[in-house]
Design an enzyme around this catalytic site. Structure first.
Site, short mmCIF file in Angstrom:
data_model
loop_
_atom_site.label_atom_id
_atom_site.label_comp_id
_atom_site.label_asym_id
_atom_site.label_seq_id
_atom_site.Cartn_x
_atom_site.Cartn_y
_atom_site.Cartn_z
N HIS A 55 -7.91 -7.31 45.13
CA HIS A 55 -6.73 -7.58 44.29
C HIS A 55 -6.21 -6.27 43.72
O HIS A 55 -6.83 -5.23 43.85
CB HIS A 55 -7.04 -8.60 43.20
CG HIS A 55 -8.03 -8.15 42.17
ND1 HIS A 55 -9.37 -7.93 42.45
CD2 HIS A 55 -7.88 -7.88 40.85
CE1 HIS A 55 -9.99 -7.55 41.34
NE2 HIS A 55 -9.11 -7.49 40.36
N HIS A 57 -5.70 -4.78 40.79
CA HIS A 57 -6.09 -4.04 39.58
C HIS A 57 -6.59 -2.63 39.90
O HIS A 57 -7.25 -2.41 40.91
CB HIS A 57 -7.16 -4.82 38.80
CG HIS A 57 -6.59 -6.02 38.09
ND1 HIS A 57 -7.35 -7.09 37.69
CD2 HIS A 57 -5.31 -6.30 37.70
CE1 HIS A 57 -6.58 -7.99 37.09
NE2 HIS A 57 -5.34 -7.54 37.09
N ASP A 59 -8.91 -0.76 38.74
CA ASP A 59 -10.34 -0.47 38.92
C ASP A 59 -10.85 -0.92 40.29
O ASP A 59 -12.03 -0.76 40.60
CB ASP A 59 -11.17 -1.10 37.78
CG ASP A 59 -11.05 -2.61 37.71
OD1 ASP A 59 -9.93 -3.13 37.84
OD2 ASP A 59 -12.10 -3.28 37.51
N HIS A 60 -9.95 -1.45 41.13
CA HIS A 60 -10.31 -1.84 42.49
C HIS A 60 -9.51 -1.07 43.54
O HIS A 60 -9.83 -1.12 44.72
CB HIS A 60 -10.11 -3.35 42.67
CG HIS A 60 -10.93 -4.17 41.73
ND1 HIS A 60 -12.03 -4.89 42.11
CD2 HIS A 60 -10.86 -4.31 40.38
CE1 HIS A 60 -12.59 -5.46 41.05
NE2 HIS A 60 -11.88 -5.12 39.99
N HIS A 113 -7.53 -15.12 38.93
CA HIS A 113 -7.65 -13.84 38.22
C HIS A 113 -6.35 -13.07 38.38
O HIS A 113 -5.74 -12.62 37.42
CB HIS A 113 -8.84 -13.07 38.78
CG HIS A 113 -9.07 -11.72 38.17
ND1 HIS A 113 -9.49 -11.55 36.88
CD2 HIS A 113 -8.92 -10.47 38.68
CE1 HIS A 113 -9.58 -10.25 36.62
NE2 HIS A 113 -9.24 -9.57 37.70
N ASP A 134 -13.12 -9.92 41.50
CA ASP A 134 -13.25 -10.35 40.10
C ASP A 134 -13.07 -11.86 39.95
O ASP A 134 -12.59 -12.33 38.92
CB ASP A 134 -12.20 -9.65 39.22
CG ASP A 134 -12.54 -8.19 38.96
OD1 ASP A 134 -13.61 -7.74 39.40
OD2 ASP A 134 -11.71 -7.51 38.33
N HIS A 172 -18.34 -6.32 39.46
CA HIS A 172 -18.73 -5.77 38.16
C HIS A 172 -20.16 -6.15 37.80
O HIS A 172 -20.63 -7.22 38.18
CB HIS A 172 -17.82 -6.28 37.04
CG HIS A 172 -16.43 -5.72 37.07
ND1 HIS A 172 -16.09 -4.55 36.43
CD2 HIS A 172 -15.31 -6.17 37.67
CE1 HIS A 172 -14.79 -4.32 36.63
NE2 HIS A 172 -14.29 -5.28 37.39
FE FE Z 1 -12.19 -5.51 37.95
ZN ZN Z 2 -9.55 -7.45 38.17
#
Ligand code: FE
Ligand code: ZN
Length: 260
Positions: A55, A57, A59-60, A113, A134, A172
């Protein structure tokens, strides 16, 4: 065929970037940061062959640009999200053949999410593999940022329909916090207590609690257990009203976790 290994590269605060490799070639799942990935690839002398994104975001996806400057790679990612670095958009039912790794991945759409979130599933021996970003965490689930509780509930149902022996590679390290919440919701769950002991041991040694597996999650994860009477009663105490629909139970449970 070389057997596949799946290695967690810890990144940012509590992310894992999963590297799927056969000691020669590697696929990179959700590289939120490029540097730890590059240093792992170098140290193991691995040649990257693909990036897989669950996805949008940061942090990905944050490491994509830097990885693409260095390596010419296909980047698979959700068709229904705007991710500029994705050059191979995928959707429900697509099948990705990573020939150098002899790995076939099926794309599963799991919105909730984020709107277009996808997971990647591989039917391999002895265990199936699931990379679910996530959406499903050990003993928990992702926050509902863009979808509805109904969508997230359906997404989790889709994932739990996969075989019990599926190894679940979440993005995570949230397990201990999730377990603390799960124990509040289901204090008498013996499987949950066992999982807590195991997770504590792992974290004391600074080891990942992941992957988890689908059988464990079905036994311990409160977000997958919204039909259980004990959980329903407990969530009803939180909301102060009767809940008749499992999606309502799920939505209230998610709200409770947000403020836990
Ligand atoms: Fe994340
Ligand atoms: Zn996420």
């Amino acid at each position: 065929m070389n057997s596949l290994q799946i290695h967690p590269v810890p990144a940012l605060r509590d992310n894992y970037i999963w590297i799927i490799h056969d000691a020669v070639h590697a696929a990179i799942v959700d590289p939120g940061d490029a540097l730890p990935v590059i240093s792992y690839l170098n140290s193991q002398q691995l040649q990257p062959v693909a990036i897989l994104i669950t996805h949008h975001h940061g942090d990905h996806t944050g490491g994509n640009l830097q990885l693409l400057k260095r390596f010419d790679l296909p980047v698979y990612g959700p068709l229904h999200e705007k991710i500029p670095t994705v050059n191979n958009p995928v959707r429900e039912g697509d099948r990705i053949q990573l020939a150098p790794l002899a790995l076939t991945l099926d794309v599963i759409e799991i919105s909730g999410h984020t709107r277009g979130h996808v997971a990647y599933f591989a039917a391999t021996q002895p265990n199936n593999l699931l990379f679910c970003g996530d959406t499903l965490f050990s003993c928990g689930c992702g926050r509902i940022f863009e979808g509805t509780p109904r969508q997230m509930y359906d997404a989790l149902r889709k994932l739990t329909s996969l075989p019990d022996n599926t190894l679940v590679y979440c993005a995570h390290e949230y397990t201990l916090g999730n377990i603390a919440f799960a124990r509040t919701v289901e204090p008498d769950n013996a499987d949950l207590r066992k999982l807590e002991q195991r997770a504590n041991q792992m974290r004391q040694q600074y080891l990942p609690t992941l992957p988890t597996d689908m059988a464990t999650e079905k036994a311990c994860n409160p977000f997958l257990r919204c039909q259980h009477s004990g959980i329903i009663r407990c969530v009803e105490q939180f909301t102060g009203r009767k809940l008749t629909d499992p999606v309502e139970v799920f939505a209230a449970l998610r709200e409770w976790k947000n403020i836990f």
